[in-house]
Design an enzyme around this catalytic site. Structure first.
Site, short mmCIF file in Angstrom:
data_model
loop_
_atom_site.label_atom_id
_atom_site.label_comp_id
_atom_site.label_asym_id
_atom_site.label_seq_id
_atom_site.Cartn_x
_atom_site.Cartn_y
_atom_site.Cartn_z
N GLU A 29 -1.90 -5.53 -3.57
CA GLU A 29 -0.95 -4.77 -2.76
C GLU A 29 0.21 -5.65 -2.30
OE1 GLU A 29 -3.63 -1.23 -0.76
OE2 GLU A 29 -3.42 -3.12 0.33
N ASP B 118 0.83 -1.21 0.00
CA ASP B 118 0.00 0.00 0.00
C ASP B 118 0.87 1.26 0.00
OD1 ASP B 118 -2.57 1.53 0.47
OD2 ASP B 118 -1.49 2.02 2.32
#
Length: 235
Positions: free
Chosen positions: A123, A51
């Site tokens: 992610e 992220d």
């Protein structure tokens, strides 16, 4: 003939060669798979790193490419690009759900299509690529895979709330009554599918299906917008 795995697909498609294949294996492992199994690592820690890497890469790209845009506008564009829907869109392009390791229970309840699971896995994969190849190569990988999303965000084609967009479109010349009617639902309680129609004065504008009432209403609104020739992103 043995089916090619996701790691091999990544290496072939993006001309990569992972020095640490264990990390990408972990990236593809959902927490449900680790339950009841000893010494199995899963991808939540990698999601955390991925992220941050994704946020930085997209921020840097927007900062360098769109020099005349102010901070506020760049922030809004980034929020459209770095979001669960965008990550899900990338996951679907990769057919990622097919490759994630998860429990049978998670799979039975629709885990391979669940937006949050697919988005989190993207992610984690970004983090695995970063740890194997470094920031510069990861940035190139991200921009290549998010290019269509970036373009749609810059051109204001991404709509996160189709119901609000439909309301704005229909009520631009005055008040219009809009109703979302649940037509039917089917399936077991843990995997129920809902069918919704959106109407104005008994005229059906669009229909949608989803695994929650909210999702089916959003899909109905999106269908109506497309039929009204309002340009919307397919995210």
């Amino acid at each position: 003939m043995e089916e090619i795995g996701f790691i091999e697909l990544l290496e072939k498609k993006f001309n990569m060669s992972f020095s640490n294949k264990e990390i990408i294996e972990v990236a593809l492992t959902h927490s449900s798979y680790a339950n009841g199994r000893k010494n199995i690592k899963f991808n939540e820690r990698l999601e955390f790193l991925g992220d941050s890497v994704l946020q930085l890469c997209i921020s840097e790209y927007l900062f360098l490419k769109y020099k005349s845009k102010p901070e506020g506008e760049l922030t809004k564009k980034r929020s459209l690009i770095v979001c669960e829907n965008s990550l899900y869109h990338v996951a679907k392009k990769w057919n990622l759900g097919k490759y994630i390791k998860m429990s049978k229970g998670e799979e039975i309840t629709g885990g391979r299509e669940r937006t949050s699971i697919l988005a989190d896995c993207v992610e984690a994969i970004i983090a695995a690529i970063y740890l194997n190849f470094g920031y510069e190569n990861t940035g190139k990988f991200i921009i290549e895979n998010f290019q269509d999303i970036i373009e749609n965000a810059i051109k204001n084609r991404i709509i996160m709330d189709y119901k609000t967009k439909l309301q704005e479109t229909l009520q631009k010349d005055g008040d219009v009554s809009i109703e979302y009617n649940l037509v039917k639902y089917e399936g077991p309680p843990h995997r129920r599918k809902f069918y919704t129609e959106v109407c104005t004065e008994k005229n059906v504008l669009g229909s949608g299906v989803g695994y929650s009432k909210k999702e089916s209403e959003q899909n109905a609104a999106q269908d109506a917008l497309m039929k009204l020739n309002v340009k919307v992103s397919m995210l």
